[in-house]
Design an enzyme around this catalytic site. Structure first.
Site, PDB file in Angstrom:
ATOM      1  N   GLU A  27      -0.450  -1.027 -10.364  1.00  0.00           N
ATOM      2  CA  GLU A  27       0.091  -1.888  -9.299  1.00  0.00           C
ATOM      3  C   GLU A  27       1.616  -2.012  -9.369  1.00  0.00           C
ATOM      4  O   GLU A  27       2.210  -2.692  -8.543  1.00  0.00           O
ATOM      5  CB  GLU A  27      -0.534  -3.293  -9.377  1.00  0.00           C
ATOM      6  CG  GLU A  27      -2.034  -3.356  -9.108  1.00  0.00           C
ATOM      7  CD  GLU A  27      -2.429  -3.063  -7.661  1.00  0.00           C
ATOM      8  OE1 GLU A  27      -1.614  -3.299  -6.754  1.00  0.00           O
ATOM      9  OE2 GLU A  27      -3.550  -2.573  -7.441  1.00  0.00           O
ATOM     10  N   GLU A  51       0.835  -1.213   0.000  1.00  0.00           N
ATOM     11  CA  GLU A  51       0.000   0.000   0.000  1.00  0.00           C
ATOM     12  C   GLU A  51       0.869   1.263   0.000  1.00  0.00           C
ATOM     13  O   GLU A  51       0.512   2.277  -0.587  1.00  0.00           O
ATOM     14  CB  GLU A  51      -0.964   0.004   1.198  1.00  0.00           C
ATOM     15  CG  GLU A  51      -1.974  -1.138   1.195  1.00  0.00           C
ATOM     16  CD  GLU A  51      -2.770  -1.246  -0.103  1.00  0.00           C
ATOM     17  OE1 GLU A  51      -2.973  -0.232  -0.792  1.00  0.00           O
ATOM     18  OE2 GLU A  51      -3.198  -2.374  -0.444  1.00  0.00           O
ATOM     19  N   PHE A  57     -17.082  -6.582  -9.240  1.00  0.00           N
ATOM     20  CA  PHE A  57     -18.481  -6.149  -9.261  1.00  0.00           C
ATOM     21  C   PHE A  57     -18.733  -4.914  -8.400  1.00  0.00           C
ATOM     22  O   PHE A  57     -19.785  -4.296  -8.481  1.00  0.00           O
ATOM     23  CB  PHE A  57     -19.411  -7.294  -8.835  1.00  0.00           C
ATOM     24  CG  PHE A  57     -19.357  -8.456  -9.791  1.00  0.00           C
ATOM     25  CD1 PHE A  57     -19.652  -8.279 -11.127  1.00  0.00           C
ATOM     26  CD2 PHE A  57     -18.973  -9.729  -9.356  1.00  0.00           C
ATOM     27  CE1 PHE A  57     -19.591  -9.341 -12.026  1.00  0.00           C
ATOM     28  CE2 PHE A  57     -18.902 -10.793 -10.243  1.00  0.00           C
ATOM     29  CZ  PHE A  57     -19.208 -10.595 -11.587  1.00  0.00           C
ATOM     30  N   ALA A  58     -17.773  -4.573  -7.544  1.00  0.00           N
ATOM     31  CA  ALA A  58     -17.961  -3.367  -6.724  1.00  0.00           C
ATOM     32  C   ALA A  58     -16.665  -2.572  -6.619  1.00  0.00           C
ATOM     33  O   ALA A  58     -16.579  -1.614  -5.875  1.00  0.00           O
ATOM     34  CB  ALA A  58     -18.446  -3.766  -5.332  1.00  0.00           C
ATOM     35  N   GLY A  59     -15.627  -3.003  -7.360  1.00  0.00           N
ATOM     36  CA  GLY A  59     -14.363  -2.271  -7.333  1.00  0.00           C
ATOM     37  C   GLY A  59     -14.038  -1.879  -8.761  1.00  0.00           C
ATOM     38  O   GLY A  59     -14.871  -2.010  -9.643  1.00  0.00           O
ATOM     39  N   GLY A  60     -12.840  -1.457  -9.006  1.00  0.00           N
ATOM     40  CA  GLY A  60     -12.529  -0.982 -10.354  1.00  0.00           C
ATOM     41  C   GLY A  60     -11.898  -2.018 -11.266  1.00  0.00           C
ATOM     42  O   GLY A  60     -11.310  -1.669 -12.277  1.00  0.00           O
ATOM     43  N   TYR A  61     -11.987  -3.312 -10.890  1.00  0.00           N
ATOM     44  CA  TYR A  61     -11.207  -4.307 -11.631  1.00  0.00           C
ATOM     45  C   TYR A  61     -11.990  -5.057 -12.712  1.00  0.00           C
ATOM     46  O   TYR A  61     -11.531  -6.087 -13.178  1.00  0.00           O
ATOM     47  CB  TYR A  61     -10.595  -5.323 -10.653  1.00  0.00           C
ATOM     48  CG  TYR A  61      -9.397  -4.774  -9.933  1.00  0.00           C
ATOM     49  CD1 TYR A  61      -8.114  -4.914 -10.463  1.00  0.00           C
ATOM     50  CD2 TYR A  61      -9.533  -4.088  -8.740  1.00  0.00           C
ATOM     51  CE1 TYR A  61      -7.012  -4.396  -9.821  1.00  0.00           C
ATOM     52  CE2 TYR A  61      -8.432  -3.562  -8.085  1.00  0.00           C
ATOM     53  CZ  TYR A  61      -7.168  -3.720  -8.630  1.00  0.00           C
ATOM     54  OH  TYR A  61      -6.072  -3.201  -7.995  1.00  0.00           O
ATOM     55  N   HIS A  84     -13.933  -7.211  -6.187  1.00  0.00           N
ATOM     56  CA  HIS A  84     -12.990  -6.522  -7.078  1.00  0.00           C
ATOM     57  C   HIS A  84     -13.626  -6.176  -8.421  1.00  0.00           C
ATOM     58  O   HIS A  84     -13.406  -5.104  -8.959  1.00  0.00           O
ATOM     59  CB  HIS A  84     -11.763  -7.412  -7.356  1.00  0.00           C
ATOM     60  CG  HIS A  84     -10.739  -7.364  -6.289  1.00  0.00           C
ATOM     61  ND1 HIS A  84     -10.876  -8.057  -5.112  1.00  0.00           N
ATOM     62  CD2 HIS A  84      -9.557  -6.696  -6.208  1.00  0.00           C
ATOM     63  CE1 HIS A  84      -9.813  -7.827  -4.360  1.00  0.00           C
ATOM     64  NE2 HIS A  84      -9.001  -7.003  -4.994  1.00  0.00           N
ATOM     65  N   HIS A 126       1.742   2.294  -3.486  1.00  0.00           N
ATOM     66  CA  HIS A 126       0.695   3.111  -4.116  1.00  0.00           C
ATOM     67  C   HIS A 126       0.788   4.551  -3.625  1.00  0.00           C
ATOM     68  O   HIS A 126       0.703   5.502  -4.394  1.00  0.00           O
ATOM     69  CB  HIS A 126      -0.702   2.585  -3.730  1.00  0.00           C
ATOM     70  CG  HIS A 126      -1.128   1.361  -4.471  1.00  0.00           C
ATOM     71  ND1 HIS A 126      -1.069   1.262  -5.849  1.00  0.00           N
ATOM     72  CD2 HIS A 126      -1.646   0.190  -4.029  1.00  0.00           C
ATOM     73  CE1 HIS A 126      -1.535   0.076  -6.216  1.00  0.00           C
ATOM     74  NE2 HIS A 126      -1.886  -0.591  -5.131  1.00  0.00           N
TER      75      HIS A 126
END
Length: 711
Positions: free
Chosen positions: A521, A492, A625-629, A623, A495
């Site tokens: 990443e 983290e 369905f509710a994240g940006g992946y 990741h 990032h």
């Protein structure tokens, strides 16, 4: 700004004094995380949107195709909304309450509506297009060009009827992904297992028993102790993982595994139809924009193409399959040698347990016994000193300078070699299952920006937050970390460094903004490599009581353990990535195949033990369905290739040659960390590495090279 907003909307709001004191509408150096409440969200966001609506109209009337008359006012608009929305969204992730959740849900559609209106403004699009078609385009800095490419993906070029349809889809998708993650959170929270019989807890380490007893106390069993119970087990990672790794009670492992794998797949919290709706709407959106499927849309803003991503996944899959099959054979024969009844039929709830036992016997490493060597304060000191060596920055505590949302949150200042502050960040390390979502993430509070600079300064400094879910301190013991948690903090922080050390002054492409998703990443995974670098690790691995350094033979075992079951771990990520890509390219929502059929089909080539027929892993796959992946999970592997190759630049220079390490670190800072989204990542990588990326260092680091040669 605050008085302008309050004045602009006083007619629309009955109580102006409430509005003028709303913390979301004040000017602030750092967000008022300590004073924002659910009650501020509805009036605050509505007032802000109304104000921004007025500003947008003004901009549309006065817009000219020049940077100062178009992008600078646009950045101010976008920034104000993203900062304020960022505050409440962050609080929802770290201090969730039903009231806050309901308030956000209420204003979410209004916010999405405004964003679409902004993203699809014809006058703004025309001005962008005029810049694009003008002779000045070629002289525009690279940092400015991508912002124009992105405009097309917001549906701006569609005719009115299609644009309305597009907007409906966006609204609905936003709502569905929120609902998806709420269902996962609620389903995770809903599961509680109370255990009173100590025999059932056989094999579990004291740290886990302490955590389970703490959970029991919070559920009203005030006399619960680690030693005698009762214990409450939940599906949160710090609770679930120790059971899967250490509980000798096979029935308990099975019960937890099945509960975990069927989260949010039944009753009121069932995500099945939500997933189908999301996939259907994404496909419709792709078709509206003139693409064949959603993966093509996703790839327009990425380094890879659908074909290149699939090709890399297959290359890595064929290198990982043989070793993964061998891993399973090793587990079976080890379990057999230990007299395990289940050795002939090892299944999903056995693999984590037995691989942990095999790892202990092979490398004699017990993750739990390593915890005392990794106390959070020491780990952070070591991480900060590495940042100084590699990138020439100093990091110092600045607690009290900015308001925080919980007393455990730390605040830090980052300074360059001249001693000037260049960034700040918050760090929220501990798990709080009742109000904080699981996992670890880095988020932005402010991006670096010239346009948003306060009076008297030349640039607004970037501010980030880093959030983890480690075991909290117990009594007077500091937070003691597993080695995996150490890797997570390094990850983290990578990032955060890209956000904080950016040299871009264009706010819309500074830091992690506009960096292609499959390249984002790179810095995070690059930082993880340093956890295995001898000097770095030895500087942080000090016993919290005796100060003794981690023994050399344990370091050697950690190094060897790095490639332990590398084929299996690699295959697991490849399964997620392949499933994601398949759902967003070939799957037909509402067709003859269900999402679970696709999962089973992809698993044939990516899972050594086939999934259970009732496996509902997809219902918790946040990741994508509710994240940006979405159609982007492959980017973890893509970035692993980039980061292993970037680290190999340090290996080539000589890891023990401090001068060479510093020079290479400086080059990494000036390219990968500094250029943000202002330059295509492939160009940035080549500038750093001197050539295009190669998967060879990744396979070498993972001990899979020989396998790929024979695959």
């Amino acid at each position: 700004m605050s008085s302008a907003i309050a004045a602009a909307v006083s007619s629309a709001v009955s109580d102006e004094s409430l509005l003028s004191s709303n913390p979301l509408l004040q000017d602030f150096d750092f967000p008022p995380f300590d004073s924002v409440d659910a009650e501020h969200v509805r009036p605050g966001i509505r007032a802000l949107l109304q104000h921004l609506e007025g500003e947008l109209e003004q901009l549309e009337n006065s817009v000219e195709p020049s940077w100062p008359k178009l992008v600078e006012p646009l950045e101010k608009l976008v920034d104000r909304l993203s900062v304020v929305w960022g505050v409440i969204n962050h609080l929802k992730a770290v201090k969730d309450t039903p009231e806050l959740r309901a308030a956000i849900e209420d204003v979410q559609p209004e916010k999405v509506r405004f964003q679409l209106r902004l993203g699809q403004s014809k006058p703004i699009y025309k001005a962008f297009k005029a810049i694009r078609e003008s002779p000045d385009w070629s002289s525009l800095s690279e940092a400015r060009q991508p912002q124009i490419k992105e405009a097309v993906l917001t549906g701006i070029a569609l005719d009115d009827e299609k644009r309305e349809e597009f907007n409906k889809i966006e609204q609905e998708l936003e709502k569905l992904s929120h609902k998806f993650s709420e269902n996962v959170l609620d389903a995770t929270k809903k599961f509680e297992k109370l255990i009173t019989d100590k025999k059932e807890m056989d094999g579990l380490p004291p740290s886990a028993l302490g955590l389970f007893a703490q959970a029991a106390v919070s559920k009203g069993h005030e006399n619960a102790t680690a030693e005698n119970g009762p214990w409450v087990i939940t599906l949160d990672a710090p609770s679930y993982l120790p059971v899967m790794q250490h509980a000798k009670n096979r029935a308990l492992r099975e019960e937890l595994y099945r509960a975990y794998l069927t989260r949010a797949s039944s009753g009121d919290l069932d995500n099945t139809s939500i997933i189908d709706q999301i996939l259907m709407l994404r496909l419709e959106k792709a078709k509206l924009l003139g693409y064949n499927n959603y993966a093509e849309v996703s790839m327009t803003m990425k380094m890879a193409t659908v074909e290149k991503a699939a090709e890399l996944l297959e290359k890595l899959r064929s290198a990982s399959w043989g070793p993964a099959v061998q891993d399973m054979e090793d587990l079976k024969s080890f379990a057999k040698s230990q007299g395990a009844e289940e050795s002939g039929s090892l299944t999903h709830w056995d693999t984590t347990f037995w691989s942990e036992r095999l790892r202990e016997s092979k490398y004699d490493i017990n993750e739990e016994e390593l915890r005392p060597y990794f106390s959070l304060p020491k780990v952070m000191d070591g991480l900060f000193s590495l940042a100084k060596t590699l990138f020439g920055v100093d990091i110092e505590p600045a607690d009290g300078v900015a308001p925080v949302w919980n007393s455990d949150v730390r605040f830090y200042r980052v300074k360059d070699s001249s001693g000037s502050p260049i960034a700040y960040f918050y760090f929220d390390p501990y798990s709080r299952p009742s109000e904080k979502r699981g996992g670890a993430w880095m988020g932005e509070v402010f991006s670096r920006s010239q346009v948003m600079a306060q009076k008297g300064t030349s640039v607004r400094l970037p501010v980030a937050h880093m959030v983890c879910n480690q075991t909290p301190p117990v009594g007077d013991k500091p937070s003691l970390m597993t080695f995996r948690e150490v890797e997570t903090v390094f990850h983290e922080f990578g990032h955060a460094l890209q956000h904080m050390l950016t040299k871009q002054d264009e706010g819309l492409v500074a830091g992690i903004r506009n960096v292609e998703w499959d390249a984002v990443e790179l810095p995070s995974q690059f930082m993880e490599n340093w956890c295995y670098h001898r000097d770095t690790l030895m500087s942080i691995a000090k016993h919290y009581q005796t100060g003794e350094t981690l023994p050399e033979e344990i370091y050697k075992k950690l190094l060897a353990a790095r490639t332990f079951r590398a084929g299996s771990f690699s295959l697991r990520q490849l399964k997620f990535a392949s499933l994601d890509l398949e759902l967003h390219t070939n799957y037909i929502p509402g067709g003859p195949e269900s999402i679970y059929d696709v999962d089973q089909r992809v698993s044939v080539k990516t899972q050594v033990i086939p999934p259970l027929p009732e496996d509902r892993f997809l219902c918790g796959f946040s990741h994508i369905f509710a994240g940006g992946y979405a159609a982007g999970y492959y980017s973890y592997k893509w970035a692993e290739v980039l980061s292993a190759d970037a680290f190999s630049a340090f290996e080539d220079a000589g890891l023990d040659d401090i001068k060479a390490v510093k020079e290479t670190g400086q080059r990494f800072r000036n390219t990968v960390l500094a250029l943000g989204g202002g330059k295509a990542p492939l160009k940035v990588f080549v500038e750093f590495r001197g050539r295009e990326p190669s998967p060879e260092p990744l396979l070498r680091h993972n001990g899979l090279l020989a396998a790929s040669a024979s695959a």
